[in-house]
Motif scaffolding. Structure first.
Motif, PDB file in Angstrom:
ATOM      1  N   UNK A 184       0.778  -1.141  -0.049  1.00  0.00           N
ATOM      2  CA  UNK A 184      -0.089   0.051   0.105  1.00  0.00           C
ATOM      3  C   UNK A 184       0.782   1.269  -0.005  1.00  0.00           C
ATOM      4  N   UNK A 185       0.549   2.208  -0.886  1.00  0.00           N
ATOM      5  CA  UNK A 185       1.254   3.384  -1.010  1.00  0.00           C
ATOM      6  C   UNK A 185       0.305   4.619  -0.975  1.00  0.00           C
ATOM      7  N   UNK A 186       0.581   5.552  -0.017  1.00  0.00           N
ATOM      8  CA  UNK A 186      -0.384   6.470   0.339  1.00  0.00           C
ATOM      9  C   UNK A 186       0.237   7.923  -0.383  1.00  0.00           C
ATOM     10  N   UNK A 187      -0.373   8.457  -1.334  1.00  0.00           N
ATOM     11  CA  UNK A 187       0.111   9.557  -1.878  1.00  0.00           C
ATOM     12  C   UNK A 187      -0.467  11.159  -1.418  1.00  0.00           C
ATOM     13  N   UNK A 188      -0.008  11.672  -0.597  1.00  0.00           N
ATOM     14  CA  UNK A 188      -0.592  12.847  -0.315  1.00  0.00           C
ATOM     15  C   UNK A 188      -0.780  13.908  -1.403  1.00  0.00           C
ATOM     16  N   UNK A 189      -1.860  14.644  -1.512  1.00  0.00           N
ATOM     17  CA  UNK A 189      -1.886  15.478  -2.613  1.00  0.00           C
ATOM     18  C   UNK A 189      -0.920  16.767  -2.360  1.00  0.00           C
ATOM     19  N   UNK A 190      -0.778  17.010  -1.335  1.00  0.00           N
ATOM     20  CA  UNK A 190       0.307  18.158  -0.997  1.00  0.00           C
ATOM     21  C   UNK A 190       1.285  17.272  -0.428  1.00  0.00           C
ATOM     22  N   UNK A 191       2.368  17.194  -1.100  1.00  0.00           N
ATOM     23  CA  UNK A 191       3.552  16.487  -0.656  1.00  0.00           C
ATOM     24  C   UNK A 191       4.862  17.399  -0.131  1.00  0.00           C
ATOM     25  N   UNK A 192       5.572  16.570   0.825  1.00  0.00           N
ATOM     26  CA  UNK A 192       6.582  17.447   1.238  1.00  0.00           C
ATOM     27  C   UNK A 192       7.893  16.855   0.869  1.00  0.00           C
ATOM     28  N   UNK A 193       7.833  16.307  -0.224  1.00  0.00           N
ATOM     29  CA  UNK A 193       9.068  15.571  -0.929  1.00  0.00           C
ATOM     30  C   UNK A 193       9.818  14.436  -0.153  1.00  0.00           C
ATOM     31  N   UNK A 194       9.245  13.873   0.748  1.00  0.00           N
ATOM     32  CA  UNK A 194       9.775  12.864   1.565  1.00  0.00           C
ATOM     33  C   UNK A 194       8.860  11.725   1.717  1.00  0.00           C
ATOM     34  N   UNK A 195       9.352  10.496   2.265  1.00  0.00           N
ATOM     35  CA  UNK A 195       8.600   9.246   2.477  1.00  0.00           C
ATOM     36  C   UNK A 195       9.082   8.773   3.681  1.00  0.00           C
ATOM     37  N   UNK A 196       8.239   7.944   4.077  1.00  0.00           N
ATOM     38  CA  UNK A 196       8.257   6.951   5.169  1.00  0.00           C
ATOM     39  C   UNK A 196       7.839   5.381   4.858  1.00  0.00           C
ATOM     40  N   UNK A 197       8.834   4.417   5.037  1.00  0.00           N
ATOM     41  CA  UNK A 197       8.335   3.329   5.015  1.00  0.00           C
ATOM     42  C   UNK A 197       7.983   2.706   6.510  1.00  0.00           C
ATOM     43  N   UNK A 198       6.866   1.797   6.583  1.00  0.00           N
ATOM     44  CA  UNK A 198       6.648   1.481   7.769  1.00  0.00           C
ATOM     45  C   UNK A 198       6.995  -0.058   7.798  1.00  0.00           C
ATOM     46  N   UNK A 199       7.468  -0.635   9.055  1.00  0.00           N
ATOM     47  CA  UNK A 199       7.958  -1.900   9.318  1.00  0.00           C
ATOM     48  C   UNK A 199       6.526  -2.645   9.584  1.00  0.00           C
ATOM     49  N   UNK A 200       6.657  -3.895   9.593  1.00  0.00           N
ATOM     50  CA  UNK A 200       5.555  -4.929  10.110  1.00  0.00           C
ATOM     51  C   UNK A 200       5.676  -5.336  11.839  1.00  0.00           C
TER      52      UNK A 200
ATOM     53  N   UNK B 195       4.106   4.087   3.092  1.00  0.00           N
ATOM     54  CA  UNK B 195       3.917   2.853   2.428  1.00  0.00           C
ATOM     55  C   UNK B 195       4.418   1.379   3.406  1.00  0.00           C
ATOM     56  N   UNK B 196       3.692   0.558   2.930  1.00  0.00           N
ATOM     57  CA  UNK B 196       3.938  -0.732   3.866  1.00  0.00           C
ATOM     58  C   UNK B 196       3.818  -1.955   3.076  1.00  0.00           C
ATOM     59  N   UNK B 197       3.941  -3.120   3.584  1.00  0.00           N
ATOM     60  CA  UNK B 197       3.995  -4.216   2.767  1.00  0.00           C
ATOM     61  C   UNK B 197       3.480  -5.418   4.053  1.00  0.00           C
ATOM     62  N   UNK B 198       2.971  -6.609   3.159  1.00  0.00           N
ATOM     63  CA  UNK B 198       2.823  -7.631   3.949  1.00  0.00           C
ATOM     64  C   UNK B 198       4.008  -8.653   4.054  1.00  0.00           C
ATOM     65  N   UNK B 199       4.984  -8.099   3.424  1.00  0.00           N
ATOM     66  CA  UNK B 199       6.274  -9.039   3.586  1.00  0.00           C
ATOM     67  C   UNK B 199       6.432 -10.109   2.611  1.00  0.00           C
ATOM     68  N   UNK B 200       5.209 -10.371   1.708  1.00  0.00           N
ATOM     69  CA  UNK B 200       5.494 -11.324   0.647  1.00  0.00           C
ATOM     70  C   UNK B 200       4.783 -12.803   1.257  1.00  0.00           C
ATOM     71  N   UNK B 201       3.850 -12.574   2.054  1.00  0.00           N
ATOM     72  CA  UNK B 201       2.929 -13.690   2.479  1.00  0.00           C
ATOM     73  C   UNK B 201       1.561 -13.265   2.927  1.00  0.00           C
ATOM     74  N   UNK B 202       0.767 -14.174   3.142  1.00  0.00           N
ATOM     75  CA  UNK B 202      -0.727 -13.953   3.647  1.00  0.00           C
ATOM     76  C   UNK B 202      -1.200 -14.700   4.665  1.00  0.00           C
ATOM     77  N   UNK B 203      -1.324 -14.252   5.915  1.00  0.00           N
ATOM     78  CA  UNK B 203      -1.910 -15.219   6.845  1.00  0.00           C
ATOM     79  C   UNK B 203      -3.343 -15.720   6.640  1.00  0.00           C
ATOM     80  N   UNK B 204      -3.056 -17.037   6.812  1.00  0.00           N
ATOM     81  CA  UNK B 204      -4.654 -17.969   6.502  1.00  0.00           C
ATOM     82  C   UNK B 204      -5.333 -18.598   7.705  1.00  0.00           C
ATOM     83  N   UNK B 205      -6.486 -18.240   7.966  1.00  0.00           N
ATOM     84  CA  UNK B 205      -7.451 -18.929   8.897  1.00  0.00           C
ATOM     85  C   UNK B 205      -6.934 -20.452   9.229  1.00  0.00           C
TER      86      UNK B 205
END
Length: 568
Positions: free
Chosen positions: A117-133, A165-175
């Motif tokens: 998921x990537x979140x693009x603000x309409x008003x950008x400050x020219x920097x980014x933050x990646x969130x870990x899991x 932005x962030x990711x699920x790290x390349x796999x999806x938990x299953x019930x």
């Protein structure tokens, strides 16, 4: 860049401006416009279905595909009735933004995709933050939350104009499936170890260039626990990809931690398990021995290292019939096991052989969801089961599953029969993948990178001394002066893994940004404990001390940071 999107997107923009792409008008290039700012709805809609080529991703990969893109209106901050942690109840304010969801195809067709998921603000400050899991991931990280250890009244990075932005790290938990099961696939394991965060970082940069006409000037990574490990992994494996990294309670000595989870869980079998009353008994005994050593009787052990010499669990030994007011011999041994370093009996990545012990302090931190002291992380509500179940402590549930799926690669393994020496080659292989313990951060420093590490000293999800020992190894490798110029280690006494139990939040991310942007090193920071409801009143505060300093009471209000000073 997004190679298949450029012509169609620019044509759309030209038509929206009332122009034809075939007339003699100046050529508009992605470097000279910010399509999202000028035509947010059209640009956001036009992203759907676009693909990012593997040549724009720095590791072997399939195509990245944008599955959906939605322009969302700005929203106000709100607070949920309940959540797994106090911070998780806070839904920060959001700006107008384009929410982009997509996936990266694997190389191995049997491996799962990497969602992002990537979140693009309409008003950008020219920097980014990646969130870990967190944990074993498998859940998409949205990049919409507060950063780790943030004050509750702090704006989220997205609200400040950062792309997040962030990711699920390349796999999806299953019930019904253990969260470690993905590790049976080699590519999924490599993605979890490090590759997915690099791939998603590169995809996010490509999307930013398309959205704003230029790439980010500064890139940040923030993460806690597993996400903290990911942050240090980026500094070690991809030292030129980020300018600032905030890592809280990182599980960097990963192989040692999982084996310690197995050892410490087995110590609770055959009579070693303790009920809540006995956990409280230990907690109270630790406070009686160590709480006032810093000059303030405030239910916080400021110096848990010194407490090791003052607290003696043997004084709690039962002398008659077993009762909640004493500990039996197996229970005494269990506590001693938890406090003792684990010798792996072999050399792991970067020469490490042992995992540090845990405690004392924070044993009885109230349990609520995945928070708290021993009852959440070690003892659970029931003695360890075979195989592990949710009622057990999280360290046993996580560690036992990791042993089965990562190291033995045998989901039916009886954990009572596991011997590390029988799996030495596999242990070393996984250690090279998962353990973020490389002390050579010279390339990260040369790139201008800044790193802040926060360890919570009441943590039982992992040993805070693993991060402390890592910092010491970097100092030994690079020298104190060099390390002080780019790497700060802070500790929060009495605070558990997710930030409860004592003052545990601070303006660390703003301090990191100021260090990166202005060269102003962090100084004079304060830890706060706040109500999780507006106006987020501060209940008590402490100075945030650089290790090995800890807070010492001087005089004044016992709940105010100004009444304490950092001292050895």
């Amino acid at each position: 860049m997004i190679r298949t999107a450029t012509v169609s997107t620019l044509a759309t923009l030209a038509l929206l401006a009332g122009c034809s792409t075939t007339t003699n008008i100046p050529v508009v290039t992605p470097a000279s416009i910010a399509p999202l700012a000028y035509h947010p709805q059209a640009f956001c809609d036009g992203l759907v279905g676009q693909r990012i080529s593997p040549v724009d991703i720095g590791l072997p990969s399939g195509y990245a595909t944008i599955d959906s893109a939605s322009l969302l209106a700005a929203t106000e901050m709100r607070v949920l009735e309940r959540g797994p942690t106090p911070a998780a109840t806070i839904v920060p304010a959001m700006p107008q933004r384009c929410k982009v969801l997509g996936h990266i195809a694997p190389v191995d067709p049997q491996a799962p995709v990497i969602n992002f998921q990537v979140n693009l603000p309409v008003r950008w400050n020219h920097a980014s933050v990646q969130y870990g899991g967190g944990g074993f991931n498998g859940v998409l990280i949205s990049g919409e939350a507060l950063v780790p250890a943030a004050r509750f009244d702090q704006l989220s990075p997205l609200a400040q104009g950062f792309v997040t932005y962030g990711t699920d790290s390349g796999h999806q938990n299953k019930p019904g499936e253990p969260p470690q099961a993905f590790a049976m696939n080699d590519e999924a394991l490599v993605n979890f170890a490090h590759a997915s965060y690099k791939k998603v970082r590169d995809v996010a940069v490509a999307i930013m260039r398309q959205a704003y006409g230029v790439g980010p000037r500064k890139l940040y990574f923030v993460g806690s626990s597993e996400g903290g490990r990911e942050g240090l992994t980026m500094a070690q494996r991809y030292p030129r990809d980020f300018h600032g990294i905030l890592s809280r309670v990182p599980v960097i000595h990963w192989t040692g931690l999982q084996h310690a989870g197995l050892r410490d869980g087995l110590a609770l079998t055959k009579g070693g398990w303790m009920n809540p009353a006995q956990v409280k008994l230990v907690h109270d005994a630790v406070l009686a021995a160590c709480d006032a050593a810093d000059g303030a009787a405030d239910a916080v052990v400021s110096d848990p290292v010194g407490c090791r010499t003052r607290f003696d669990v043997n004084k709690l030994r039962c002398t008659g019939a077993q009762a909640d007011s004493c500990l039996t011999e197996p229970q005494i041994r269990a506590v001693q096991t938890l406090h003792t370093p684990l010798d792996m009996g072999m050399e792991l990545a970067n020469g490490l052989r042992r995992y540090p012990g845990r405690g004392p302090s924070g044993e009885g931190t109230p349990s609520s969801g995945p928070t708290g002291g021993w009852q959440s992380w070690w003892t659970g509500s029931a003695a360890p089961a075979f195989p592990p179940v949710q009622a057990n402590g999280i360290a046993w549930f996580y560690g036992g599953g990791a042993i089965q799926y990562f190291y033995a690669r045998n989901p039916q393994l009886d954990l009572r029969t596991y011997r590390a020496a029988d799996h030495a080659a596999r242990i070393r292989q996984v250690s090279e993948l998962m353990d973020s313990t490389n002390p050579d951060l010279s390339a990260f420093r040369a790139h201008g990178g800044k790193l802040i590490l926060l360890e919570n000293l009441g943590d039982y999800a992992q040993s805070p001394y693993a991060g402390i020992e890592y910092h010491a190894s970097v100092v030994q490798r690079m020298g104190r002066a060099a390390v002080d110029s780019f790497f700060k280690l802070y500790t929060a006494p009495g605070v558990d893994h997710v930030g409860t139990g004592a003052p545990g939040n601070a303006d660390l991310f703003p301090a990191l940004v100021a260090w990166v942007d202005q060269g102003r090193a962090p100084a004079g920071l304060t830890l706060v404990e706040q109500d999780a409801r507006p106006p987020f009143a501060v209940k008590r505060s402490r100075p945030l001390c650089e290790w090995p300093q800890v807070p010492r009471y001087r005089a004044g209000d016992i709940n105010a940071a100004g009444s304490f000073a950092c001292a050895p």
